[in-house]
Design an enzyme around this catalytic site. Structure first.
Site, short mmCIF file in Angstrom:
data_model
loop_
_atom_site.label_atom_id
_atom_site.label_comp_id
_atom_site.label_asym_id
_atom_site.label_seq_id
_atom_site.Cartn_x
_atom_site.Cartn_y
_atom_site.Cartn_z
N HIS A 58 -8.60 15.94 6.48
CA HIS A 58 -9.15 15.61 5.18
C HIS A 58 -10.55 16.21 5.04
CE1 HIS A 58 -6.30 11.95 4.43
NE2 HIS A 58 -5.67 13.08 4.69
N GLU A 60 -13.60 15.13 4.50
CA GLU A 60 -14.72 14.58 5.24
C GLU A 60 -14.67 15.00 6.71
OE1 GLU A 60 -13.30 11.16 2.51
OE2 GLU A 60 -12.54 13.07 3.28
N CYS A 84 -10.48 7.78 2.56
CA CYS A 84 -9.24 7.03 2.79
C CYS A 84 -9.43 6.02 3.92
CB CYS A 84 -8.08 7.97 3.09
SG CYS A 84 -8.19 8.79 4.68
N CYS A 93 -10.44 8.55 7.25
CA CYS A 93 -11.74 9.19 7.14
C CYS A 93 -12.87 8.18 7.34
CB CYS A 93 -11.89 9.86 5.78
SG CYS A 93 -10.77 11.27 5.56
N ALA A 171 17.89 28.42 -34.25
CA ALA A 171 18.55 28.63 -35.53
C ALA A 171 19.79 27.76 -35.62
CB ALA A 171 18.91 30.11 -35.68
#
Length: 344
Positions: A58, A60, A84, A93, A171
């Protein structure tokens, strides 16, 4: 300038840089893009990091990895998302920051994850000064689709259609190639490549035999391809073009749209690009499951019964689905309107 004012300026500059770093990470998949800047006691940047995708360290921890042991002690960590607080493919983290001895953590967006949230409280319990909400508007905008997926436990849903000025997607005989010009079609392919999945109904597959691939200006397949998702109960021909798609198609009967989206979320898909016909499009609108609308308007009139959207459950004007225009762009002779559900 006072010392406090200078410190605030450095922190704001660090958050700006953290958002730039976060943008280097992958914009698809279940993990958020996160950037981190570490400042020493003097406010100088000593390390930077960002999250490179599922399974990688992650932001950090990535930033801390560039510092020798003890250097981060007493530092300020500026990060775009609340650190987290859970063990997944990597450790929390929060624990890494506590062990590094950081003095202060400043983040932009609070983590809404059921398992990962709570990092700020854990850091405070360890004696670390924590501040959240810095540049929160920018942070929320940057993490928009991931936040929707994390909060609602379903992918971010984008609904796209191309139509004439009078709202026709084809169409009277069903032909629709091409209402819009090449610039619009190129923009669609670019957005396909940025999505985790592309969704249509069996009616579209049987009528148009789309490849559902993301292609470049010369028709070449782009490196990244969305997973094709098909709704309906009719059998797909063995010769259908999407059976040659680089990604294995996912087939659903389409009876339970919330359940379908929950299934896709469980598969790690955080964004869905709907290109189905009016039946599929109207079903998602009626169910309130569209987060963003991409409407490509061509300067032409077609008339007839082939509307881009049909019944969405509105019987009176007070029930209309009010939208807010997010952007308006000119693509060749066409106009692209990006709108989102109106919130008060």
């Amino acid at each position: 300038m006072t010392n406090n004012a200078a410190a605030d300026t450095m922190v704001h500059s660090a958050m700006r840089r953290a958002l730039e770093l976060a943008a280097r990470g992958p914009a698809t998949g279940v993990n958020p893009r996160v950037g981190c800047v570490i400042l020493n006691a003097q406010g100088d940047t000593v390390a930077e990091g960002w999250h490179r995708g599922a399974g990688s360290t992650h932001a950090e921890v990535d930033a801390l990895s560039y510092l020798a042991p003890g250097v981060a002690h007493g530092s300020t960590v500026v990060v775009t998302l609340e650190p987290c607080n859970h063990v997944g493919r990597t450790g929390p983290c929060t624990q890494a920051l506590i062990e590094a001895g950081v003095a202060r953590v400043i983040y932009s967006v609070t983590d809404p994850g059921e398992r990962s949230r709570g990092g700020a409280d854990r850091l405070r319990a360890a004696g670390i000064d924590v501040q959240g909400g810095l540049w929160s508007i920018d942070g929320e905008a940057f993490l928009g689709d991931w936040l929707v997926a994390a909060r609602l436990r379903r992918p971010f849903v984008t609904l796209k259609w191309a139509s004439s000025l009078d709202g026709r997607a084809a169409a009277a005989d069903g032909s629709s190639r091409w209402i819009t010009g090449p610039e619009s079609r190129h923009d669609v392919h670019r957005r396909r490549a940025a999505a985790d999945a592309i969704l249509v109904g069996t009616g579209t597959v049987l009528a148009d035999d789309p490849a559902l691939t993301a292609r470049g200006l010369k028709g070449e397949q782009l490196e990244r391809q969305p997973v094709p998702v098909v709704l309906g109960r009719r059998e797909l021909p063995a010769s259908a073009a999407l059976r040659s798609h680089p990604q294995q198609p996912l087939l659903f009967d389409g009876r339970d749209l919330p359940g379908l989206l929950a299934d896709l979320h469980e598969r790690g898909l955080r964004s869905v690009f709907i290109e189905g016909g009016p039946t599929v499009a109207s079903a998602f609108v009626a169910a309130g499951l569209v987060d963003e609308y991409l409407v490509y308007l061509a300067p032409t009139l077609i008339g007839g019964p082939r509307l881009a959207i049909t019944d969405i459950g509105v019987t009176g004007i007070d029930e209309q689905r009010r939208l807010s225009v997010h952007s308006l762009d000119r693509l060749g002779d066409d106009v692209l309107i990006v709108a989102r559900p109106h919130t008060t």
